[in-house]
Design an enzyme around this catalytic site. Structure first.
Site, PDB file in Angstrom:
ATOM      1  N   GLU A   8     -13.552   5.566   0.690  1.00  0.00           N
ATOM      2  CA  GLU A   8     -14.337   4.624   1.497  1.00  0.00           C
ATOM      3  C   GLU A   8     -14.895   5.375   2.704  1.00  0.00           C
ATOM      4  O   GLU A   8     -14.219   5.545   3.714  1.00  0.00           O
ATOM      5  CB  GLU A   8     -13.461   3.447   1.932  1.00  0.00           C
ATOM      6  CG  GLU A   8     -12.978   2.600   0.756  1.00  0.00           C
ATOM      7  CD  GLU A   8     -11.987   1.525   1.185  1.00  0.00           C
ATOM      8  OE1 GLU A   8     -12.440   0.495   1.708  1.00  0.00           O
ATOM      9  OE2 GLU A   8     -10.782   1.744   0.998  1.00  0.00           O
ATOM     10  N   LYS A  31     -14.915   4.048   6.553  1.00  0.00           N
ATOM     11  CA  LYS A  31     -13.705   3.638   7.265  1.00  0.00           C
ATOM     12  C   LYS A  31     -13.606   4.350   8.609  1.00  0.00           C
ATOM     13  O   LYS A  31     -14.008   5.507   8.763  1.00  0.00           O
ATOM     14  CB  LYS A  31     -12.453   3.951   6.435  1.00  0.00           C
ATOM     15  CG  LYS A  31     -12.241   2.992   5.273  1.00  0.00           C
ATOM     16  CD  LYS A  31     -10.824   3.043   4.753  1.00  0.00           C
ATOM     17  CE  LYS A  31      -9.891   2.271   5.649  1.00  0.00           C
ATOM     18  NZ  LYS A  31      -8.541   2.111   5.067  1.00  0.00           N
ATOM     19  N   GLU A  76       0.865  -1.194   0.000  1.00  0.00           N
ATOM     20  CA  GLU A  76       0.000   0.000   0.000  1.00  0.00           C
ATOM     21  C   GLU A  76       0.895   1.235   0.000  1.00  0.00           C
ATOM     22  O   GLU A  76       1.901   1.274   0.708  1.00  0.00           O
ATOM     23  CB  GLU A  76      -0.871   0.102   1.271  1.00  0.00           C
ATOM     24  CG  GLU A  76      -2.006  -0.864   1.412  1.00  0.00           C
ATOM     25  CD  GLU A  76      -2.789  -0.616   2.704  1.00  0.00           C
ATOM     26  OE1 GLU A  76      -2.596   0.432   3.356  1.00  0.00           O
ATOM     27  OE2 GLU A  76      -3.600  -1.487   3.065  1.00  0.00           O
ATOM     28  N   GLU A 109      -8.661   9.175   6.262  1.00  0.00           N
ATOM     29  CA  GLU A 109      -8.740   7.751   5.895  1.00  0.00           C
ATOM     30  C   GLU A 109      -9.836   7.482   4.867  1.00  0.00           C
ATOM     31  O   GLU A 109      -9.796   6.477   4.159  1.00  0.00           O
ATOM     32  CB  GLU A 109      -9.006   6.894   7.143  1.00  0.00           C
ATOM     33  CG  GLU A 109      -7.874   6.854   8.144  1.00  0.00           C
ATOM     34  CD  GLU A 109      -6.751   5.917   7.743  1.00  0.00           C
ATOM     35  OE1 GLU A 109      -6.913   5.186   6.746  1.00  0.00           O
ATOM     36  OE2 GLU A 109      -5.713   5.926   8.421  1.00  0.00           O
TER      37      GLU A 109
END
Length: 318
Positions: free
Chosen positions: A290, A293, A239, A299
């Site tokens: 997202e 999250k 990542e 994030e």
């Protein structure tokens, strides 16, 4: 030259169907994917596509896979049942860390890795599918200067046997490496150093000259594992990314700059000052924002695409 992969997380509302996501990968020439658990619809959609896959064993499944029979069943159900999917790596756990809330998983990682490895080997797939775990920079107690990189003293008992396992099985180390978090958490880190836009050397590490933070962090991981017998262990960057909102330096312009410059850096295949001339297998985080999250607002803003499949940054992946 390795193509860049993209991580496909699904902790968001209004995301496209798994089939539409796989089609989006193909339209954009993205040839590698990481998913964070064995989503059957995703695995079905990947069949016959030639997209290489990192498949995670989620942290909350680790304890069950300390039973060899459960690991054999997991491999049968999620890998052998999909013979047309190009599995590349199995990430047994993600960012398990003796020092945070994931510490409850520490004792399960290596037994689960061994059992999954045994099941992969028994299926005759040990040469094409490699078993590893995804680590992260938070396990390092020293990351600067890069050649002094070291795992924390209370991490070494956890990570050293994993390094031995990876060496024995000729598997890579997976590492999540985020210059963004190093920049956001340290007022001494210059933004240009984190975004690959510094005009020249920023850190001279005893003759190794660093103009970007990604290389420095990558080499710190190498130094850390080299102290524990992993000097020849490849690191796959499982990542890396930059958010477009939600925290210091998190803007669309900065994120676009980071991703574009990282991709260009990988295409040049110059390696890093400590590992020159090497291709670095790298997975960008993540395919979509997202919104469900946990954690900081940033994030929820790492997506390269909006849920409507429009590109945020118009990146060229190959």
């Amino acid at each position: 030259m390795p193509d860049q992969g993209v991580c496909y997380g699904q902790i968001g509302d209004g995301l496209p169907s798994e089939q539409d996501v796989v089609n989006l990968y193909r339209r954009n020439g993205i040839t590698k994917m990481r998913i964070y658990g064995p989503n059957q619809a995703t695995l079905r959609a990947l069949g016959g596509t030639n997209i290489e896959l990192i498949l995670d064993v989620p942290n909350d499944s680790l304890q069950s896979l300390t039973d060899p029979n459960a690991a054999t069943s997991w491999v049968r159900n999620n890998i052998l049942n999909y013979p047309n999917v190009r599995f590349r790596y199995i990430a047994v756990g993600n960012e398990v860390d003796p020092n945070n809330g994931n510490s409850r998983y520490v004792n399960f990682v290596l037994p689960a890795m061994k059992n999954v490895q045994r099941a992969i080997r028994d299926a005759g797939l040990a040469n094409q599918i490699k078993v590893s775990t995804a680590t992260y920079t938070g396990l390092l107690s020293v990351s600067y200067p890069p050649r002094d990189g070291a795992f924390g003293s209370n991490v070494q008992g956890f990570i050293a046997p994993i390094i031995r396992f990876l060496v024995e099985n000729n598997s890579p180390m997976l590492a999540n490496i985020y210059p963004y978090f190093a920049y956001a958490g340290n007022s001494n880190v210059d933004l240009s150093y984190a975004l690959f836009t510094a005009p020249g050397t920023v850190v001279n590490d005893n003759g190794r000259q660093y103009s970007n933070l990604f290389d420095a962090m990558y080499d710190a991981h190498y130094a850390a594992q080299s102290r524990l017998g992993g000097s020849n262990l490849e690191i796959v960057v499982s990542e890396t990314g930059w958010p477009s909102a939600g925290n210091k330096g998190a803007t669309t312009d900065n994120a676009r700059t980071y991703y574009r410059n990282l991709i260009d850096h990988m295409k040049r295949a110059t390696g890093t000052p400590a590992r020159p001339g090497r291709d670095i297998d790298t997975y960008l985080f993540a395919m979509f924002d997202e919104n469900r999250k946990d954690g900081r607002e940033s994030e929820r803003h790492f997506g390269l695409f909006y849920p409507n499949q429009q590109s945020k940054y118009q990146l060229s992946f190959n």
